[in-house]
Structure formats: C-alpha cells, structure tokens
Design a protein around this motif. Structure first.
Motif, PDB file in Angstrom:
ATOM      1  N   ALA A  27       0.769  -1.351  -0.030  1.00  9.62           N
ATOM      2  CA  ALA A  27      -0.018   0.206   0.216  1.00  9.62           C
ATOM      3  C   ALA A  27       0.765   1.253   0.023  1.00  9.62           C
ATOM      4  N   GLU A 111     -10.087   1.886   0.832  1.00 12.42           N
ATOM      5  CA  GLU A 111      -8.958   2.200  -0.332  1.00 12.42           C
ATOM      6  C   GLU A 111      -8.736   3.758  -0.283  1.00 12.42           C
ATOM      7  N   ASP A 113      -6.915   5.123  -3.057  1.00 11.28           N
ATOM      8  CA  ASP A 113      -5.965   5.479  -4.371  1.00 11.28           C
ATOM      9  C   ASP A 113      -6.577   6.724  -5.089  1.00 11.28           C
ATOM     10  N   TYR A 137     -15.619   2.052  -5.136  1.00  6.14           N
ATOM     11  CA  TYR A 137     -14.205   1.276  -4.938  1.00  6.14           C
ATOM     12  C   TYR A 137     -13.147   1.783  -6.104  1.00  6.14           C
ATOM     13  N   THR A 138     -12.049   1.459  -5.917  1.00  9.07           N
ATOM     14  CA  THR A 138     -10.849   1.908  -6.905  1.00  9.07           C
ATOM     15  C   THR A 138     -11.057   1.471  -7.936  1.00  9.07           C
ATOM     16  N   ARG A 166      -8.387  -7.165  -6.629  1.00 10.36           N
ATOM     17  CA  ARG A 166      -8.547  -6.670  -5.347  1.00 10.36           C
ATOM     18  C   ARG A 166      -9.927  -7.481  -5.060  1.00 10.36           C
TER      19      ARG A 166
END
Length: 439
Positions: A27, A111, A113, A137-138, A166
C-alpha cells in the motif's frame, strides 16, 4: 512537502519479528506512486530499520494491521506532539475509525487510491478533513506500478509483490478482506500488470502475486497466464482449492511459471468449514487436490486455522499426520483471531467469548477468546505444538525429501522457508507471553 510513510514494527522477539523472511507492504508504495511529483516521499518500516524520532516531515501517513495499531498510535502521538499532522489508514483504522481518530488528524476509511492526491492537497493547505472515504471502490485502471524505490535496499527477502485483482468473491466468517473490500472482486488490466512486471528491478527473481484470489475471474486469469508464459518468470500466488478440479488451469499455471499456490484449506473438520462459510472447500477432496497440484510441479502452501468451534485438542496431531502424509510444502498455521470488523468478531462478542481487546495480542499467534471444546491454555499450547512440529527438521525432511518431492521445482522456495522457520519458531516461543491463561 515531505511525506513520510510509516509501517509500525512488531514487538521484539514476537512471532513475526523473528522471522527472517520479511516482505514489504504494497500500500505505501502504491500511494507513493500516486503522490504528485513535486512532493518528497520517504518510507520507514520499523521491522527492517529504526524510525528516527528526530525526523520532522510535513506529513506522516501510517498504515497498520490490528496488532500493530497500538504501536502506530504511539508513533502518531509522537509526531503530533511536534506539530506534524498524521493520517492513518489501512484495515484496522477502516474498521475502528473513531479509535484511530483519537491519534490522527485524518482517518482514511477503505481504499485511498482515487482520493490520495486530494488528501495530499488538503494537507499542503493545512485543511485536512477528519475523515476521508472514496465514493466508490478503486478503478483498477487507475492503479500505477508501485514505487518500490522507496523501500530500503536491505531488509526485505524480496519486494516483487504485485496485485492483479482486489477483493474476493467469497465471504468467509473470519476474513478481513471481505470487510475491507465489501465482497467486491475487481481485475486490473493485464497490459498494466505487464508494465509493472517489466518495471521490476529484479524481474528475473520471484514474483508474489498478492491477490487474495488470482483465479476468480477465469477470463482475466487466462489472459494473464498466457501473457506470463512469455516472460519465463517464476512466481507464487493465492487461489482456492477448486483449481485442482480444473486440469486445463493447472497446466496453464505450470506453463506460466507458477511454483507455488497459497490455498486456504482452513480446517480438516467439515463442520468447521460450514461454520466458516468456506463454500469452495470439501475436506474429502483435500488429499486428491494436493496430489493433482503436486503432479504439475507446483508446491502447496496451506493455511489452516486452529481453534474453531468444532476443534478439540486432537486437532493438532491430526493436522501433523495429514501434513506428513500429503507432503505439504509449507503452511500458515494461525490460531483463530477475531479481528474487528469481521463476522467472527461480532459472533464471539455476542457470545461473550472475547477475552481481551488489547490489539497487540491479535497477532494470530495468541489466543484472545474462549474456545468451545478446549481451554485457552490447550489451544495456546497446541498452536506452538503444531507450528514447531510442522517446522521441525524431521517434518521438513519427511515432507520435502521423499522421492516424489525432491525434484519438485518449487523446492527452491520451500526448502529455505522451512529450514528458516525452525530456529525462528523456537526463538519466538521462548519470548512468548500469553494474553490470558488458565481458562
């Protein structure tokens, strides 16, 4: 602006601290790659190098698993006392945001990102918000190759860890992955994965695909594996036991360079499997599954959880006999740990079986709850028995040096790992202090 990423260390002499094979968390390197280039980035993992308390960065970002959260809070408090703002994220902070907020200026839930650049901008302006959470979500296309240059040159066994997906489509009771990713499963473009593989400074070495389930999307997996066939790389991954029912996939894995598969067997008791919700597993198929995978030259690294509701003190000897009989190449053998945010934590809490919420003991080596069919001491002693028994010279020789095992190409990974665990486990056992006893 100088941004410091910090990974808290395990207590000295603890189960995980003494292991020689240390791997970096992905990460921080992923977020470092998403940091605008005008900012300076540095990184400290206390497990491989000490943190300089005199450092004065402009922003500190801490990620910590549950057992490392207390040390993470100490680090956060130290920097905040000097006027340095702190951000905390990761699985524990996401599940316990109010707790983390007592030690941080900002908490990232889930998350980060797609909002990391916004967080950095807010920090630069002195306008950090108390909580950050992505609206969705990413998007896997947005993940850049990890910035591995932030890792220290020495200390890690290897750093070639890559995510191609993921999440996990399954919802096991004890798993933190479901809690963090919400039961989603998202794939990363194979072309992007190829670029990251090519960017590795040690691309001729081993790669660990850190996906919780590399094969859940068959079309994506097949495309990736056909691409990997061209690279002649050696790698390991995680996959469900059902891969052994798919001879075409097993052959493709072998041809693509797979040397080992981490498989969550979880238990040798069918009733435990049902309670866990491990719908992919059939205990009756375990032995045949291991044989089929071995027949393709691929090693099996099995995960077995001890202390579930139908386990008795006999479970430890039963496992050791099973491991020897089937020549399991390596194993992760934790005691059941009810991490916050999981269904098992909620269930055990409702049943009044949680014995401590001192997160330092949630290290998968320490009993923190009351088992059903054995005492706390029996489970704790059994944990050490099964780990030291499996990672003993005798067991290693029986499993890896039999005629059917000795020529397996995966031994280049598993032999050093097995022999390296022998002294480490002895050292960890000597320094171990239980959370509770006599129950």
């Amino acid at each position: 602006m100088h941004i410091l990423f910090v990974v808290p260390g395990w207590p000295k002499g603890s189960f995980w601290d003494v292991l020689f094979f240390k791997f970096p968390p992905l990460a921080p390197a992923t977020l470092a790659a998403l940091t605008p280039p005008e900012h300076e980035v540095s990184y400290v993992d206390e497990n491989v190098s000490p943190l300089d308390p005199d450092m004065t960065p402009d922003l500190v970002a801490i990620t910590a698993m549950t057992p490392l959260a207390p040390r993470g809070y100490e680090i956060a408090d130290m920097f905040r006392a000097k006027g340095v703002p702190v951000i905390m994220g990761g699985i524990h902070a996401s599940n316990m945001p109010d707790e983390a907020a007592e030690h941080a200026d900002a908490v990232v839930i889930g998350e980060a990102d797609m909002i990391w650049a916004d967080i950095v901008r807010d920090a630069e302006r002195g306008e950090l918000k108390p909580v950050y959470k992505q609206d969705s979500y990413t998007d896997m296309e947005a993940i850049r190759p990890a910035r591995r240059s932030i890792y220290p040159k020495k200390g890690y066994f290897f750093e070639n860890i890559i995510q191609t997906t993921r999440g996990c489509p399954f919802k096991c009771e004890f798993c933190t992955v479901t809690a963090f990713f919400g039961g989603t499963y998202r794939t990363r473009p194979v072309e992007t994965v190829r670029q990251e593989v090519e960017s590795l400074s040690k691309s001729r070495g081993y790669i660990f695909f850190g996906d919780d389930n590399l094969l859940a999307n068959r079309r994506h997996a097949e495309t990736l594996l056909h691409d990997l066939k061209k690279t002649r790389l050696r790698w390991v991954c995680q996959a469900p036991i059902t891969v052994a029912k798919d001879p075409e996939m097993l052959q493709l894995l072998a041809e693509a360079g797979c040397h080992g598969i981490f498989i969550g067997f979880e238990s040798l008791n069918t009733k435990n499997i049902e309670v866990m919700g491990k719908v992919t597993n059939s205990v009756a198929f375990y032995e045949e599954a291991i044989k089929r995978i071995h027949d393709h030259g691929i090693g099996v690294y099995g995960s077995f959880v001890f202390g579930y509701d139908f386990d008795t003190p006999a479970v430890f000897d039963t496992f050791l006999e099973f491991a020897d009989k089937n020549a399991i190449d390596g194993a992760f053998l934790p005691v059941l740990t009810p991490f916050p945010g999981t269904r098992i934590h909620k269930r055990l809490e409702a049943e009044g079986r949680i014995l401590t919420t001192d997160w330092r003991h949630y290290d998968m080596a320490t009993v923190v709850y009351r088992p059903k069919q054995m005492s706390v001491d029996e489970l704790q002693e059994g944990f050490w028995k099964v780990n030291k028994g499996f990672y003993s010279i005798g067991s290693t020789v029986r499993r890896l040096f039999r005629p059917s095992s000795i020529k397996r190409r995966s031994n280049i990974i598993f032999m050093p790992m097995n022999f390296g665990h022998v002294p480490a486990l002895r050292k960890a056992h000597k320094s171990f202090k239980p959370a509770v006893t006599g129950i």
